[in-house]
Design an enzyme around this catalytic site. Structure first.
Site, PDB file in Angstrom:
ATOM      1  N   ARG A 117      15.968   7.486 -10.769  1.00  0.00           N
ATOM      2  CA  ARG A 117      16.299   6.062 -10.710  1.00  0.00           C
ATOM      3  C   ARG A 117      15.248   5.328 -11.527  1.00  0.00           C
ATOM      4  O   ARG A 117      14.135   5.114 -11.074  1.00  0.00           O
ATOM      5  CB  ARG A 117      16.320   5.600  -9.250  1.00  0.00           C
ATOM      6  N   HIS A 128      14.798   0.282  -6.279  1.00  0.00           N
ATOM      7  CA  HIS A 128      15.806   0.675  -5.294  1.00  0.00           C
ATOM      8  C   HIS A 128      16.915  -0.366  -5.229  1.00  0.00           C
ATOM      9  O   HIS A 128      18.098  -0.034  -5.232  1.00  0.00           O
ATOM     10  CB  HIS A 128      15.155   0.843  -3.924  1.00  0.00           C
ATOM     11  N   TYR A 186       5.079   2.577  -5.215  1.00  0.00           N
ATOM     12  CA  TYR A 186       5.162   3.945  -4.712  1.00  0.00           C
ATOM     13  C   TYR A 186       5.346   5.003  -5.800  1.00  0.00           C
ATOM     14  O   TYR A 186       5.474   6.182  -5.490  1.00  0.00           O
ATOM     15  CB  TYR A 186       6.275   4.081  -3.667  1.00  0.00           C
TER      16      TYR A 186
END
Length: 379
Positions: free
Chosen positions: A278, A282, A291
């Site tokens: 990705r 998100h 992260y």
């Protein structure tokens, strides 16, 4: 006492090794984002995956270019407040377009909230696809007409629905296959395991495609599961498994087409893990820099699935500059149409909240509908 019987078969297959995924992801290219590449062209390969014909690859390219531009436009609309949120699929176009192209029009697709590109690739009106994210309705398109279930936000709850529908269609004598899209995080949910168990027992004609993009929101794959590959989760349930380079559009299409047609022919369910990434957040409310590192994201951007497919097509003389410009122009016109139509205020129908809840309206729902009508009349 007689001799203890020995079982030499697993399900319908005499060779148990056929149930195991390839040790490295199947790919038609020479590099892979995770590991050494499985060479799908070798005659010694365990399973044959014929490379898709040129026309299929060109169709995939056009749909991937269009899908990315649509996805970018939807992200912009979310930032403008036209959508409540948008879970982008930037970098996962090969998986979503491959899933759509591997199915017949009579097959069923079971998408998640991140699979809008798969829906538009299946021919669903983009504004109807985005209706859910605008908050106008639970589902903006007709699932029966498009043979596409509503987008599922709860992780993996739709996987059992796919297995059940596939089994039901087979009982009716249809050769329908169901394909369920799930993420890597969904494979840790109980619903996912129940779905695989159900599909394995029923030998249902269903394919589960895991888009392993490395993170379940912010939780990395390494902290979710200790298995060598998520694909191995199928073996314990009697589900044939494979893993594929999810950024290699040709490999994704080849493996999924094989899985779908094998399931259609009575071979039972498949679990395919696509290794992808990705490249965006998100959702439009996420900050992925909290992260994951910029270096990690940069390495995967070098394996952009659209760029990989385009370079491969150009190397083979199948794609010209004019072809690429035409695909980009088509995508831009598509995005402009979406932008213009979503700029219009939606036609709201509050009473529709009570539709399709039960086959026959219940008294207490009728009372609630009447109460809502009275309140709206007083406004």
């Amino acid at each position: 006492m007689g001799d203890t019987p020995t079982h030499t078969t697993v399900g319908n297959h005499a060779d148990p090794s056929l149930w195991l995924p390839s040790q490295v992801p199947v790919s038609f290219r020479s590099t892979n984002g995770n590991a050494e590449t499985f060479d799908a062209t070798q005659e010694s390969r365990r399973r044959p995956y014929p490379e898709p014909p040129a026309e299929s690859l060109l169709t995939a390219y056009r749909k991937m270019v269009l899908g990315r531009r649509f996805d970018e436009q939807a992200t912009s609309l979310a930032r403008q407040g036209r959508l409540a949120v948008h879970p982008a699929s930037l970098g996962q176009e090969a998986c979503q377009v491959g899933a759509a192209l591997a199915l017949r029009a009579t097959d069923w697709l079971f998408p998640t909230y991140r699979d809008a590109v798969a829906l538009v690739s299946r021919g669903i009106d983009p504004v109807e696809v985005l209706t859910l994210l605008r908050g106008d309705a639970h589902c903006g398109y007709d699932p029966v007409r498009h043979r596409t279930a509503p987008q599922c936000t709860p992780l993996a709850t739709h996987a059992a629905h796919a297995a059940g529908l596939a089994h039901g269609e087979r009982l009716k004598g249809a050769d329908t296959v169901a394909l369920a899209l799930v993420g890597d995080g969904a494979t840790s949910e109980g619903d996912f395991h129940e779905a695989l168990n159900l599909a394995g027992v029923l030998k249902a004609p269903v394919v589960f495609l895991v888009q392993n993009n490395g993170y379940a929101i912010s939780v990395p794959r390494s902290e979710q599961c200790a298995a060598l590959s998520l694909a191995y989760k199928g073996v314990g349930y009697g589900v044939r498994a494979e893993q594929v380079d999810g950024n290699d559009a040709a490999a994704v299409l080849a493996v999924l087409t094989t899985a779908v047609e094998d399931a259609r022919a009575g071979g039972g369910p498949w679990l395919v893990e696509a290794h992808t990434y990705r490249m965006g957040p998100h959702t439009s409310a996420d900050d992925p820099s909290r992260y994951r590192t910029a270096a990690e994201a940069g390495r995967w951007r070098e394996r952009d699935p659209i760029a990989l497919l385009e370079s491969g097509l150009r190397e083979r003389g199948l794609l010209s500059d004019a072809d690429a410009k035409a695909a980009a122009a088509e995508a831009e016109a598509y995005a402009a149409d979406v932008r213009a139509r979503l700029a219009e205020e939606p036609e709201l129908a509050p009473h529709a909240l009570f539709d399709h809840v039960f086959a026959a309206p219940l008294p207490h729902l009728a009372g609630q509908r009447a109460s809502l009508r009275a309140r709206l009349e007083d406004c």
